[in-house]
Design an enzyme around this catalytic site. Structure first.
Site, PDB file in Angstrom:
ATOM      1  CE  LYS A 138     164.223  41.771  19.051  1.00 12.52           C
ATOM      2  NZ  LYS A 138     165.305  40.868  19.491  1.00 12.52           N
TER       3      LYS A 138
ATOM      4  CE  LYS B 207     156.819  34.608  25.283  1.00 11.14           C
ATOM      5  NZ  LYS B 207     158.219  34.441  24.782  1.00 11.14           N
TER       6      LYS B 207
ATOM      7  CE  LYS C 178     165.055  37.782  25.590  1.00 13.28           C
ATOM      8  NZ  LYS C 178     165.053  37.247  24.230  1.00 13.28           N
TER       9      LYS C 178
ATOM     10  CG  HIS D  46     155.987  33.861  20.495  1.00 12.71           C
ATOM     11  ND1 HIS D  46     156.584  33.909  19.256  1.00 12.71           N
ATOM     12  CD2 HIS D  46     156.698  34.697  21.293  1.00 12.71           C
ATOM     13  CE1 HIS D  46     157.616  34.735  19.305  1.00 12.71           C
ATOM     14  NE2 HIS D  46     157.705  35.236  20.525  1.00 12.71           N
TER      15      HIS D  46
ATOM     16  CG  ASP E 183     163.063  32.393  23.259  1.00 11.43           C
ATOM     17  OD1 ASP E 183     163.026  33.640  23.102  1.00 11.43           O
ATOM     18  OD2 ASP E 183     163.334  31.592  22.345  1.00 11.43           O
ATOM     19  CD  GLU E 184     160.774  33.260  20.184  1.00  8.67           C
ATOM     20  OE1 GLU E 184     161.525  33.912  19.437  1.00  8.67           O
ATOM     21  OE2 GLU E 184     160.414  33.671  21.324  1.00  8.67           O
TER      22      GLU E 184
END
Length: 389
Positions: A286, A157, A131, A246, A159-160
């Site tokens: 979330k 990992k 991030k 993912h 991000d997608e």
């Protein structure tokens, strides 16, 4: 030797008629009588049971081309979603016979093999997503990855949405991150996976994976629903590293509890196709899913299934040290808890957040509350002050 599909149906028709419509549409029938239809009757699907809002349809094994996963979906999840007499339809589960399951090799690297690489055998794995998820350079990405592993994490990992964009070229990123992880391992002995997102077109994905492995990658990642199950299968058979899976885009057909496709058949297909880890949703976070569906995804990935290696379920999406416990209570030891903001948003930075996540897992293993464990673990204490369940 049949494939049994379970559907939830909303319709003004009697449920028996709705089930018959699904069976006909997805096998030998059409909207009117046609010549020679009786000649194909041996391949007609049949209604096993129809009651309430639920229909169970059995498809002859001969309708399926063994080994052709896209074709499986065209039968059990095809035009039925567009039938005008059915207001909503949700594919809840699919039970495959051994002959079709065994046409796929499953994971080359399952839970056992992945644990062996890390040397971690007796606890859940803990991971993170870099991030901010896009915008960092290769050097900056490597710095964040190193900080996370210094805090004790097992998996980093992409991000997608991060693949090979100009702001963070894949080859430079892989070399930088793996160099940093090697440095951390030399200094601390800590091993970690870096799941490089190789999601791309059918003609390119295997070559892209081989290239990043040549540059040191020890895990690859694929967005299975945008690339396709066959892309995952190509990767699993073609590369000698674990494959992180993912599920980006899944909400388009899993979120509506009365329409689309549940995560359970997706979990089964991912295991058949050879994934090592699969994001299945969290018990609290979330993107928390239905508890029963999470349980059944977990079991679809890990229960004995005609000899296929088990797969790690991954809890992610809004996970942080304060809600690790309910996710571990749901998934148990053989899972991955993965936090992005819940690591990097820690008051003391990425390493502090990583330590707090690890400490939350340690508290669960020890059978004590996070609050009690936090009294002697300052990183967890700081996390709990910032986040609550």
């Amino acid at each position: 030797m049949e494939v049994i599909a379970k559907y939830r149906v909303e319709t003004d028709l009697p449920i028996e008629k709705a089930a018959e419509a699904i069976a006909a549409e997805q096998s030998t029938g059409t909207w009117t009588d046609v010549e020679r239809e009786k000649l194909a009757s041996d391949l007609s699907a049949r209604v096993v049971r129809a009651e309430g809002n639920f229909a169970y349809v059995a498809f002859p094994e001969e309708l399926f081309e063994a080994g052709n996963m896209p074709q499986y979906l065209s039968v059990v999840a095809g035009n039925l979603f567009g039938l005008g007499d059915l207001k909503k339809v949700r594919l809840l589960d699919v039970i495959f016979p051994q002959s079709l399951v065994s046409a796929h090799k499953g994971p080359r690297f399952g839970i056992k093999e992945a644990r062996k690489i890390l040397g971690v055998f007796d606890r859940p794995l803990v991971g993170t997503i870099i991030k901010p998820k896009v915008g960092l350079s290769p050097r900056e990405t490597a710095e964040v990855a190193g900080q996370a592993v210094r805090g004790g994490l097992d998996l980093i990992k992409d991000d997608e949405t991060l693949t090979d964009q100009s702001f963070c070229p894949m080859d430079e990123r892989v070399e930088a991150v793996m160099a940093e992880l090697s440095k951390v391992e030399e200094e601390t002995g800590k091993k970690a996976f870096y799941a490089v997102n190789v999601t791309s077109g059918a003609e390119e994905i295997l070559g892209r994976a081989e290239e990043v492995i040549d540059r040191g990658a020890n895990m690859v990642m694929v967005d299975v629903l945008t690339s396709g199950f066959s892309a995952l299968e190509v990767l699993s058979r073609g590369v000698k590293v674990p494959v992180h899976v993912h599920r980006t885009m899944h909400g388009a057909f899993t979120r509506d509890r009365s329409h689309g496709i549940s995560m359970i058949p997706i979990s089964r297909l991912v295991r058949m196709a050879g994934g090592t880890n699969l994001h299945t949703g969290s018990y609290l976070g979330k993107m928390a899913g239905d508890r029963e569906e999470n349980d059944r995804c977990r079991d679809a990935l890990r229960d004995e299934w005609y000899g296929l290696s088990p797969v790690f379920p991954v809890a992610s999406g809004g996970v942080h040290p304060g809600n690790v416990r309910p996710n571990l209570e749901g998934y148990g030891t053989d899972c991955i808890v993965q936090a992005g903001g819940g690591v990097h948003g820690h008051p003391w930075g990425t390493t502090g957040g990583a330590k707090a996540m690890v400490q939350a897992v340690e508290a669960w293993i020890a059978g004590v509350s996070e609050e009690e464990y936090a009294r002697s673990h300052k990183e967890l204490e700081a996390a709990l002050k910032l986040w609550s369940r």
